[in-house]
Design an enzyme around this catalytic site. Structure first.
Site, PDB file in Angstrom:
ATOM      1  CE  LYS A 189      -3.485  -1.089  -0.406  1.00 59.39           C
ATOM      2  NZ  LYS A 189      -3.968  -1.807  -1.648  1.00 59.39           N
ATOM      3  CB  THR A 235       0.592  -1.744  -8.128  1.00 56.87           C
ATOM      4  OG1 THR A 235       0.388  -2.492  -6.932  1.00 56.87           O
ATOM      5  CG2 THR A 235       0.099  -2.539  -9.319  1.00 56.87           C
TER       6      THR A 235
END
Ligand SMILES: Nc1ncnc2c1ncn2[C@@H]1O[C@H](COP(=O)(O)OS(=O)(=O)O)[C@@H](OP(=O)(O)O)[C@H]1O
Length: 733
Positions: free
Chosen positions: A619, A623
């Protein structure tokens, strides 16, 4: 009336009776006085001679062969030592003060501690004697203190010394120190704070061990060890205090110029034990380094004793001798029937010293009956005694498994060997196998593991190659695909060592290795030793038999070790019982070690490994970073995983146990190794306990990228993530 004469006679009689009585009394007094004097003289003599005996222990000892212990001076009787305090209040770590990072004695000390798998902490001994923190909260940080140079301990300033002494007394910690003279040192002096004199710069010979020393554990006091001891810079201790006990004696070889002189041929202590009677601290002082093998052995025992047996080696030693390639050997170098008979006889002989001793024979059936007529008869004699030995399979044609890319062709080869075994009554259920030249075992050739399981139900193998051949003390075991891989030790016998005279480095090298050298200490320091030998070591000069008979004799003479052999399956279970933390392997890049590269399949490459890792944490935008990176034409990532998508998640959890072939299959073969950058992103590497050491081992040069953001942003993002995945903690936030 009594006549005068008679009267006078009577009175004369009376007088003479009194005089006689008086004389008797005088004589008695004289006798008594003489008796007392004699008693005093005798007592004084004995007292004096007793004192002398204590002072001149070495002179007395010089007249006896120390193999004949009943004639040794009284000081060598059992003694009461001051009990060591409860050492469990300290961590089992040894604090070692070395002279420098590279000092050779320092390295020898570390080598023994490492080989014994003891924890240690090194400090360079400072001149003044400054100490590292010795206590953490109320717990002692060190179980034992070792000084490479005992003078650093003796001459440290009084403040530090009293701190150290206080620590040692309170936590029951002992001190080991070495005194090595240099050319500059005085030849004779008093060691500050100790009631004994020290003579330095000596050559010594003929040594023996005090059989009553409380230190002895692994070491057994044996006969006099004749001959010169290595070096001419020995220190000897002349003790005149019963609180100090000699542990090892030797005779001085060059006493001519000593002042004060000491008798030639006398025995002097080269290692002494301060029994702790004076100030409550046990100390063991060595008058040399650890070049002499008996000093090494006593050092191991001193560590054991002074750590209250917390850093101690068990006395059980398991030895397995594999004879590899029992039918593979050049014509003229193989075993004939007499050699096989000698093999059987020696096996029986060795059973008296090594419980259950059995040679473990490895076979490649294709080479059966490929020697001279006499050697073929030797093959038959071996098979005629098939039940007398244990057996393990090789490849049918002795090929290296890593050359087979195709698992089914490996299986075919193994089936041929198994058929041979069944035809000749060779047991096929021992569960142990060895691969030629360690090929396929490590680095792991997964095809070998699969084929072994399918054909032979192999559960155990051994290799010298994990993690690397050298240093031997770092060799370890691991379990992969349910196969237990045990470390194998080196015994110095190879296919080319077939004649004593031609032993590499000269024939005496083998004897040195057995008699307190490398081979001896391999057995002393490893609870389990698997040795690989070769058929040709048992024909010809039968060096294999010579080696193990002499090794067993030497170990029995000088140690209390209990030698025994177990069948491979039991041996492997014993190994991982002793070293459970070794079960998990730690993979390395097969191309980083030349020996590994040589047994790594040519159809595999080491180029399919990442040059950098994006490790998370989760988090933080990993990505997004991943997507940006793969846009670059020279930056390539892995193919997606069916379960975890763009993340391979290899280093953190159980995927690691699938092996490096599995991992590398995710990556493309780079078209240009220098300019292409492979990388992998797995965001949960960040908080994994295993990932750092695993990644450091396989991709030690890889750069690590991590993203750190405001923890509250990350926590909130994580909360959203958990909610959308209905995670268990989302409602608690
Ligand atoms: N460029 C950039 N800069 C900063 N932050 C960014 C960026 N791109 C994505 N994000 C935010 O990162 C959150 C997802 O992080 P990860 O991709 O690491 O998530 S995961 O661990 O792989 O699931 C996720 O945060 P939340 O939206 O708050 O959940 C993304 O919005």
């Amino acid at each position: 009336m009594v006549p005068l004469l008679e009267q006078s006679e009577g009175s004369i009689y009376n007088m003479s009776f009194i005089m006689k009585l008086h004389r008797h009394f005088q004589r008695m007094v004289i006798l008594l006085a003489t008796f007392c004097m004699v008693s005093i003289i005798i007592s004084a003599y004995y007292l004096y001679s007793g004192y002398k005996q204590e002072n001149e222990l070495s002179d007395m000892a010089s007249e006896v062969d120390c193999g004949d212990f009943q004639h040794l001076p009284y000081r060598l009787m059992e003694v009461k030592t001051r009990k060591l305090s409860d050492a469990s209040r300290t961590d089992p770590t040894v604090l070692v003060f070395v002279e420098s990072q590279y000092s050779s004695l320092g390295q020898d000390i570390i080598m023994i501690l490492e080989s014994s798998r003891f924890h240690y902490h090194i400090e360079i001994a400072p001149g003044k004697g400054d100490l590292p923190a010795l206590i953490e909260k109320t717990r002692g940080k060190y179980i034992l203190i070792i000084y490479e140079n005992i003078l650093k301990y003796i001459n440290m300033d009084s403040w530090n010394r009293s701190l150290l002494d206080k620590y040692c007394v309170e936590y029951g910690v002992g001190v080991i120190g070495f005194h090595k003279t240099s050319e500059k040192s005085l030849q004779s002096f008093q060691l500050k704070g100790f009631p004994f004199s020290v003579y330095g710069n000596l050559a010594v010979k003929d040594c023996c061990i005090n059989p009553h020393s409380p230190l002895l554990h692994v070491t057994r006091s044996s006969k006099l060890e004749k001959g010169s001891l290595p070096g001419t810079d020995w220190t000897i201790f002349q003790i005149n205090h019963s609180a100090y006990q000699p542990v090892i004696f030797a005779k001085v070889k060059t006493p001519e110029n000593l002042s004060p002189p000491i008798p030639k041929g006398a025995f002097y202590a080269t290692v002494i034990h301060d029994l702790g009677l004076h100030d409550g601290i046990h100390r063991v002082l060595f008058g040399s380094n650890l070049n002499f093998w008996l000093h090494k052995l006593i050092f191991i025992d001193a560590v054991s004793f002074l750590s209250g047996k917390r850093l101690t080696l068990s006395l059980d030693r398991y030895i397995l001798v594999d004879i590899d390639d029992i039918f593979v050997g050049k014509e003229g170098t193989r075993m004939n029937t007499n050699d096989v008979k000698a093999l059987l006889d020696t096996q029986n002989l060795l059973r008296a010293q090594i419980t259950n001793f059995t040679f473990n024979l490895g076979f490649s059936g294709k080479f059966y009956h490929t020697g001279t007529e006499e050697e073929d008869e030797g093959d038959d004699r071996l098979l005629g005694s098939v039940d007398e030995f244990w057996w393990f399979p090789h490849m049918w044609s002795h090929m290296q498994p890593h050359l087979f890319h195709n698992e089914s062709s490996l299986v075919e080869q193994m089936i041929l060997n198994k058929k041979f075994a069944l035809e000749h009554g060779i047991p096929t259920d021992m569960g142990y196998a060895v691969a030629p030249h360690h090929s396929g075992v490590y680095p792991v050739h997964i095809q070998l593991y699969e084929a072994w399981r399918k054909v032979w139900n192999i559960r155990i193998t051994s290799t010298e190659e994990y993690p690397h051949l050298k240093p031997a003390r770092y060799r370890r075991g691991f379990i992969h695909k349910h196969i237990m891989v045990l470390p194998r030790q080196t015994c110095g016998l190879f296919t080319h060592t077939i004649f004593y005279k031609e032993y590499p480095g000269g024939p005496k090298e083998l004897d040195k290795s057995i008699q307190g050298g490398e081979l001896f200490f391999t057995v002393v320091l490893n609870p389990i030793s698997i040795f690989m030998t070769h058929l040709s070591n048992y024909g010809n000069d039968r060096l294999g038999l010579y080696t193990f008979v002499n090794l067993a004799n030497f170990v029995q003479s000088w140690t209390n070790l209990r030698l025994q052999t177990l069948p491979p399956v039991q041996l492997a279970h014993k190994y991982f019982e002793l070293f459970p933390d070794q079960k998990d392997p730690l993979w390395q890049n097969p191309c980083d070690d030349k020996r590994h590269r040589d047994i790594w399949s040519k159809e595999k490459t080491c180029d399919r490994l990442p040059k950098f890792l994006v490790i998370g944490p989760q988090k933080t935008g990993t990505t997004a970073l991943y997507l940006f990176l793969v846009m670059h034409p020279s930056i390539l990532s892995n193919s997606p995983s069916p379960k975890t998508f763009e993340e391979v998640q290899f280093f953190n959890r159980n995927n690691y146990h699938r092996g490096i072939d599995w991992y590398m299959d995710f990556f493309p073969v780079p078209s240009n190794v220098t300019t292409d950058f492979l990388f992998e992103k797995s965001a949960n590497y960040f908080h994994s306990e295993e990932a750092p050491k695993r990644a450091a081992s396989l991709v030690p040069k890889a750069k690590i990228i991590t993203i750190l953001i405001d923890p509250s942003d990350r926590a909130y993002s994580w909360y959203q993530h958990q909610r959308s995945h209905e995670g268990p903690r989302s409602s608690e936030v």
